[in-house]
Design a protein around this motif. Sequence first.
Motif, mmCIF file in Angstrom:
data_model
loop_
_atom_site.group_PDB
_atom_site.id
_atom_site.type_symbol
_atom_site.label_atom_id
_atom_site.label_comp_id
_atom_site.label_asym_id
_atom_site.label_seq_id
_atom_site.Cartn_x
_atom_site.Cartn_y
_atom_site.Cartn_z
ATOM 1 N N ALA A 96 12.694 64.453 121.002
ATOM 2 C CA ALA A 96 12.203 63.499 120.364
ATOM 3 C C ALA A 96 12.639 63.255 118.862
ATOM 4 C CB ALA A 96 11.097 62.799 121.044
ATOM 5 N N LYS A 97 11.852 64.088 117.903
ATOM 6 C CA LYS A 97 11.867 64.393 116.578
ATOM 7 C C LYS A 97 13.199 65.136 116.257
ATOM 8 C CE LYS A 97 6.906 62.232 115.897
ATOM 9 N NZ LYS A 97 6.203 62.919 116.033
ATOM 10 N N ALA A 98 13.439 65.649 117.028
ATOM 11 C CA ALA A 98 14.103 67.086 116.484
ATOM 12 C C ALA A 98 15.785 66.730 116.065
ATOM 13 C CB ALA A 98 14.807 67.402 118.309
ATOM 14 N N THR A 99 15.857 66.814 114.696
ATOM 15 C CA THR A 99 17.020 66.572 113.964
ATOM 16 C C THR A 99 18.592 66.525 114.303
ATOM 17 O OG1 THR A 99 16.770 68.254 112.517
ATOM 18 C CG2 THR A 99 15.633 67.061 111.652
ATOM 19 N N PRO A 100 19.068 65.845 114.280
ATOM 20 C CA PRO A 100 20.702 66.265 115.063
ATOM 21 C C PRO A 100 21.111 67.228 113.966
ATOM 22 C CG PRO A 100 20.433 63.388 114.341
ATOM 23 C CD PRO A 100 19.161 64.186 113.532
ATOM 24 N N HIS A 101 20.535 68.015 113.312
ATOM 25 C CA HIS A 101 21.815 68.712 112.157
ATOM 26 C C HIS A 101 21.125 70.216 112.995
ATOM 27 C CE1 HIS A 101 21.281 72.710 109.786
ATOM 28 N NE2 HIS A 101 22.303 72.087 109.410
ATOM 29 N N ASP A 102 19.882 70.474 113.672
ATOM 30 C CA ASP A 102 19.411 71.374 113.766
ATOM 31 C C ASP A 102 19.682 71.689 115.279
ATOM 32 O OD1 ASP A 102 17.284 72.211 111.813
ATOM 33 O OD2 ASP A 102 15.757 71.475 112.683
ATOM 34 N N VAL A 103 19.638 70.555 116.415
ATOM 35 C CA VAL A 103 20.558 70.459 117.244
ATOM 36 C C VAL A 103 21.858 70.815 117.660
ATOM 37 C CG1 VAL A 103 21.858 69.074 119.782
ATOM 38 C CG2 VAL A 103 18.960 68.136 118.035
ATOM 39 N N LEU A 104 22.719 70.290 116.964
ATOM 40 C CA LEU A 104 23.510 70.567 116.636
ATOM 41 C C LEU A 104 24.372 72.517 116.156
ATOM 42 C CD1 LEU A 104 27.088 70.176 116.671
ATOM 43 C CD2 LEU A 104 27.025 69.444 114.268
ATOM 44 N N VAL A 105 23.745 72.321 115.138
ATOM 45 C CA VAL A 105 23.726 74.391 115.016
ATOM 46 C C VAL A 105 23.190 75.320 116.093
ATOM 47 C CG1 VAL A 105 23.342 73.390 112.238
ATOM 48 C CG2 VAL A 105 21.731 74.047 113.663
ATOM 49 N N GLU A 106 22.117 75.001 116.644
ATOM 50 C CA GLU A 106 21.642 75.554 117.686
ATOM 51 C C GLU A 106 22.688 75.393 118.662
ATOM 52 O OE1 GLU A 106 19.863 77.956 119.829
ATOM 53 O OE2 GLU A 106 19.580 77.965 118.366
ATOM 54 N N SER A 107 23.301 74.287 118.774
ATOM 55 C CA SER A 107 24.110 73.813 120.608
ATOM 56 C C SER A 107 25.864 74.801 119.818
ATOM 57 C CB SER A 107 24.910 72.737 120.114
ATOM 58 O OG SER A 107 23.746 72.341 120.344
ATOM 59 N N ARG A 108 25.566 75.032 118.941
ATOM 60 C CA ARG A 108 27.010 75.925 118.002
ATOM 61 C C ARG A 108 27.126 77.302 118.297
ATOM 62 N NH1 ARG A 108 28.990 72.050 112.485
ATOM 63 N NH2 ARG A 108 29.987 70.910 113.665
ATOM 64 N N ALA A 109 24.709 77.667 117.853
ATOM 65 C CA ALA A 109 25.255 79.248 118.003
ATOM 66 C C ALA A 109 24.896 79.718 119.369
ATOM 67 C CB ALA A 109 23.968 79.508 117.613
ATOM 68 N N GLN A 110 24.737 78.934 120.352
ATOM 69 C CA GLN A 110 25.205 78.969 121.891
ATOM 70 C C GLN A 110 26.153 79.050 122.091
ATOM 71 O OE1 GLN A 110 22.194 76.345 124.240
ATOM 72 N NE2 GLN A 110 20.650 76.720 123.364
ATOM 73 N N LEU A 111 26.882 78.084 122.076
ATOM 74 C CA LEU A 111 29.202 77.882 122.535
ATOM 75 C C LEU A 111 29.105 79.620 121.992
ATOM 76 C CD1 LEU A 111 31.793 77.124 123.323
ATOM 77 C CD2 LEU A 111 31.728 76.094 121.034
ATOM 78 N N LYS A 112 28.546 79.844 120.563
ATOM 79 C CA LYS A 112 29.321 82.243 120.029
ATOM 80 C C LYS A 112 28.478 81.956 120.515
ATOM 81 C CE LYS A 112 29.325 84.080 115.880
ATOM 82 N NZ LYS A 112 28.243 83.692 114.364
ATOM 83 N N ARG A 113 27.781 82.051 121.264
ATOM 84 C CA ARG A 113 26.856 83.750 121.358
ATOM 85 C C ARG A 113 27.231 83.842 123.261
ATOM 86 N NH1 ARG A 113 21.890 85.936 122.899
ATOM 87 N NH2 ARG A 113 21.483 85.553 120.451
ATOM 88 N N PHE A 114 27.619 82.411 123.684
ATOM 89 C CA PHE A 114 28.985 82.888 124.884
ATOM 90 C C PHE A 114 29.872 83.582 124.905
ATOM 91 C CE2 PHE A 114 29.682 80.607 129.501
ATOM 92 C CZ PHE A 114 30.683 80.725 129.304
ATOM 93 N N ARG A 115 30.787 82.712 123.635
ATOM 94 C CA ARG A 115 32.218 84.087 123.435
ATOM 95 C C ARG A 115 31.767 85.518 123.108
ATOM 96 N NH1 ARG A 115 34.173 78.391 119.977
ATOM 97 N NH2 ARG A 115 35.515 77.597 121.328
ATOM 98 N N GLU A 116 30.832 85.620 123.080
ATOM 99 C CA GLU A 116 30.005 86.619 122.145
ATOM 100 C C GLU A 116 30.329 87.799 122.839
ATOM 101 O OE1 GLU A 116 28.260 86.214 117.932
ATOM 102 O OE2 GLU A 116 26.935 86.750 120.235
#
Length: 257
Positions: A96-116
């Motif tokens: 509930a208190k997560a910032t949009p920035h933190d959610v987006l950068v972690e989401s992008r990092a998980q997508l990058k890890r998938f590709r790796e």
Amino acid sequence: MASTKRLIVNADDFGRTSGINRGVAESHRRGIVTSATLMVAHAGALEAARVATENPRLGVGLHLALTGGPPVLPPKQIPSLVDASGQLPEKPEGLAKATPHDVLVESRAQLKRFREILSRPPTHIDVHRHAQRVPAVLEALVILAWETGLPVRCVSLEMKTRLKREGIPTTDRFIDSFFDAGTRLEGLLRIFGELELGTTELVCHPAVVDDELPAQSAHADPRARELQILTDPETRQVLQAAGIRLIHFGELQTSAP
């Protein structure tokens, strides 16, 4: 209007444990599972990548996990997402208190890890424990879809309206009733009998229950029942008799008649 019935049978939590990986592999090789979504930050992710390589007809998407485990990024980079021990919250309410920035950068990092670890992009993206009901998570999901062109799991009419407005590919329907008390052969066969024209996603959670799984999930024994039902010969026979075509998300845009 689509004149055929197409079904994506997607196994969630791929990569979470070795027992889940075994369940996904068996339900694909001997059963009707066509797709799985990978949790890239969990201990079984590399094993899951090997399973995916050994089963090239299995579509593999990203199971974006912002709850229930470790993040991909160092906790200090996403302080609003993690607790004092550096773990993501157990339930979506904890975002509930997560910032949009933190959610987006972690989401992008998980997508990058998938590709790796898979050396290819995912077939689609969905979200662990339906955390997209948190506005910041839904926005990150939409941005990832914009950036990649990938399909996204749709779990509600409201979400379908948003995805359609944004031009993001998704299925016509989503079924999550094959779960817990609904994990019965007759229930699955009823789903097949009631399936509508177009493309439907059926979510499932098959696993071989080992010592590791009950320690991580209260939903352990039903996963074994799902595996049994998904690999039952009657399941495939009824599905074929109903004229239902099995596909995965990678075929979503090429499956129209």
